[in-house]
Enzyme design. Structure first.
Site, PDB file in Angstrom:
ATOM      1  N   HIS A 121       0.874  -1.173   0.000  1.00 23.80           N
ATOM      2  CA  HIS A 121       0.000   0.000   0.000  1.00 23.80           C
ATOM      3  C   HIS A 121       0.920   1.235   0.000  1.00 23.80           C
ATOM      4  O   HIS A 121       2.021   1.180   0.551  1.00 23.80           O
ATOM      5  CB  HIS A 121      -0.807  -0.058   1.298  1.00 23.80           C
ATOM      6  N   ASP A 198       2.947  -4.715   7.940  1.00 23.49           N
ATOM      7  CA  ASP A 198       1.743  -3.904   7.793  1.00 23.49           C
ATOM      8  C   ASP A 198       0.558  -4.865   7.861  1.00 23.49           C
ATOM      9  O   ASP A 198       0.285  -5.598   6.909  1.00 23.49           O
ATOM     10  CB  ASP A 198       1.804  -3.157   6.451  1.00 23.49           C
ATOM     11  N   GLN A 201      -4.679  -5.210   6.584  1.00 28.15           N
ATOM     12  CA  GLN A 201      -5.682  -6.076   5.961  1.00 28.15           C
ATOM     13  C   GLN A 201      -5.775  -7.441   6.623  1.00 28.15           C
ATOM     14  O   GLN A 201      -6.641  -8.240   6.275  1.00 28.15           O
ATOM     15  CB  GLN A 201      -5.376  -6.275   4.468  1.00 28.15           C
ATOM     16  N   LYS A 224     -10.719  -0.976  10.116  1.00 28.68           N
ATOM     17  CA  LYS A 224     -10.949  -2.092   9.197  1.00 28.68           C
ATOM     18  C   LYS A 224     -11.363  -3.353   9.946  1.00 28.68           C
ATOM     19  O   LYS A 224     -11.596  -4.392   9.352  1.00 28.68           O
ATOM     20  CB  LYS A 224      -9.693  -2.349   8.363  1.00 28.68           C
ATOM     21  N   CYS A 362      -4.641   2.494  -3.730  1.00 26.92           N
ATOM     22  CA  CYS A 362      -3.411   2.966  -3.077  1.00 26.92           C
ATOM     23  C   CYS A 362      -2.267   1.995  -3.289  1.00 26.92           C
ATOM     24  O   CYS A 362      -1.427   1.805  -2.401  1.00 26.92           O
ATOM     25  CB  CYS A 362      -3.614   3.190  -1.578  1.00 26.92           C
TER      26      CYS A 362
END
Ligand SMILES: *Cc1c(COP(=O)(O)O)cnc(C)c1O
Length: 404
Positions: A121, A198, A201, A224, A362
């Site tokens: 991202h 990261d 997600q 999220k 993104c």
């Protein structure tokens, strides 16, 4: 087995009509919807507790502080951190990553190398580029194959004693590919590099175990995973958090201030300058409880069913191509239809009540790799249904007829 109708009743927004049609919300990769229990907890905080934390001796301030710290403890348990002070409240993944890159500005030197992946991202590319500009370090990129999987032999070849940081997402937001992060972390550590994952997600779909992964940093957002916007967590190993300088100066992060010299507070407060999103931090704990009550095993099993079903139904449309065909995937389908711009499909199916994301998500380098302007991305949550997938497939067929 999940009782999906009962779960759907927890989410007031799902009964809405959009453009006169029942809402089909397949933009969970951008942000998830919130259950009533989360909405109520946010309201209750402001109605019953609202006060600043870590400051007052008065009762409300102590209640707010206790609730905030209890939530930190909940996150610590959830991700299996060793200490609660390794859990920093942030405003989201972006904030967490920038906190780390800012810290490394005083550590890296020209000739040092940072490895990112081609699946990142922009939030996990740009801060590292800025860090390279500041320090003279070089950015290296792990390439991917046509299935959207990282090429691990190429990663191995990039590693050297110059590698100081390796960073990769746990799950790709644009394609849904689940990366082999345990392998990546092990290999990076073998050359002495720090690793930031990261997890933006990943956290809606699974429970990360940071000690088992042995990552140095793990960043994610609350919004999220059924929590409020403007909330997030950065996990960092104690030794690293002690080593990195503070990100922002201000109240709350100091031990003593004089005009000659200021000493910083202990962890985690050293990295938590100013009044944070107190309500949000507390309610993030409520969201985590909610997800754990449903159970991540149940969530994964059901979302996999949705993924398989959607993949099969969509591929029956002629000229439809799915990007991210790797084996290990979360419930995300990124696709295009031959000769039709993704934006046009997205706009038409929006009129039919279906919310998907269109564009580069993104993650422009991924789109450049496939030589496409973007994709249509349907990202499923445990509160979605096969009937909703049927509605989307019908809508996409309609859009295709109108546009070809
Ligand atoms: C959403 C997302 C981000 C950024 O999260 P924010 O909540 O906008 O800070 C970073 N990385 C990935 C993989 C994401 O999906």
């Amino acid at each position: 087995m999940l009782d999906i109708q009962k779960i759907r009743a927890d989410f007031p927004i799902l009964t809405q009509k959009v453009n006169g049609k029942p809402l089909v919300y397949f933009d969970n990769g951008a942000t998830s919807q919130k259950p009533q229990i989360v909405i109520d907890a946010e309201v209750r905080y402001y109605q019953e507790i609202n006060a600043n934390i870590h400051r007052g001796v008065h009762t409300l301030s102590q209640l707010a502080t206790d609730a905030y710290e209890a939530s930190r403890g909940k996150v610590k348990e959830h991700i299996n951190a060793k200490f609660a002070h390794e859990v920093l409240f942030t405003s989201g993944t972006t904030h967490g990553i920038n906190l780390v890159t800012n810290g490394f500005a005083s550590i890296l030197k020209p000739g040092d190398e940072i490895i990112v992946s081609s699946l990142e991202h922009h939030s996990n590319i740009v801060p590292w580029q800025m860090l390279c500009e500041k320090t003279g370090a070089t950015l290296k990129v792990i390439p991917m194959n046509e299935d959207g999987e990282l090429i691990l032999e190429a990663f191995d070849a990039l590693l050297s004693e110059n590698t100081k940081v390796v960073t990769v997402n746990h799950i790709s937001n644009a394609l849904g590919i689940i990366n082999p992060i345990k392998y990546i972390i092990e290999k990076a550590h073998a050359v002495g590099a720090a690793v930031l994952i990261d997890g933006a997600q990943a956290v809606p779909h699974l429970k990360p175990n940071v000690q088992d992964l042995d990552c140095d940093f793990y960043a994610f957002s609350g919004h999220k995973m059924c929590g409020p916007t403007g909330t997030g967590i950065l996990y960092g190993k104690e030794a690293w958090l002690n080593k990195l300088p503070p990100y922002q100066g201000g109240g709350e992060m100091i031990k003593e201030v004089t005009f000659e010299k200021t000493t910083y507070a202990d962890l985690p407060h050293k990295f938590e300058a100013g009044t944070p999103n107190i309500a949000g931090g507390i309610v993030l704990g409520t969201a985590i409880d909610y997800l754990n009550n449903i159970g991540f095993e149940n969530i994964q099993q059901y979302e996999n069913e949705l993924l398989e079903y959607a993949t099969k139904q969509l591929l029956e449309i002629e000229g439809l191509k799915i990007y991210g065909t790797g084996k290990n995937k979360a419930s995300v389908v990124s696709f295009n239809i031959d000769g039709i711009h993704p934006y046009d499909v997205g706009s038409i199916i929006d009129k039919l009540g279906i919310a998907v994301r269109t564009g580069h998500h993104c993650a422009q380098p991924i789109m450049n790799f496939f030589c496409i302007p973007g994709t249509i991305r349907a990202s499923f949550s445990f509160y979605n249904t096969k009937e909703e997938i049927d509605s989307m497939v019908e809508a996409v067929k309609k859009a295709k007829t109108m546009l070809s």
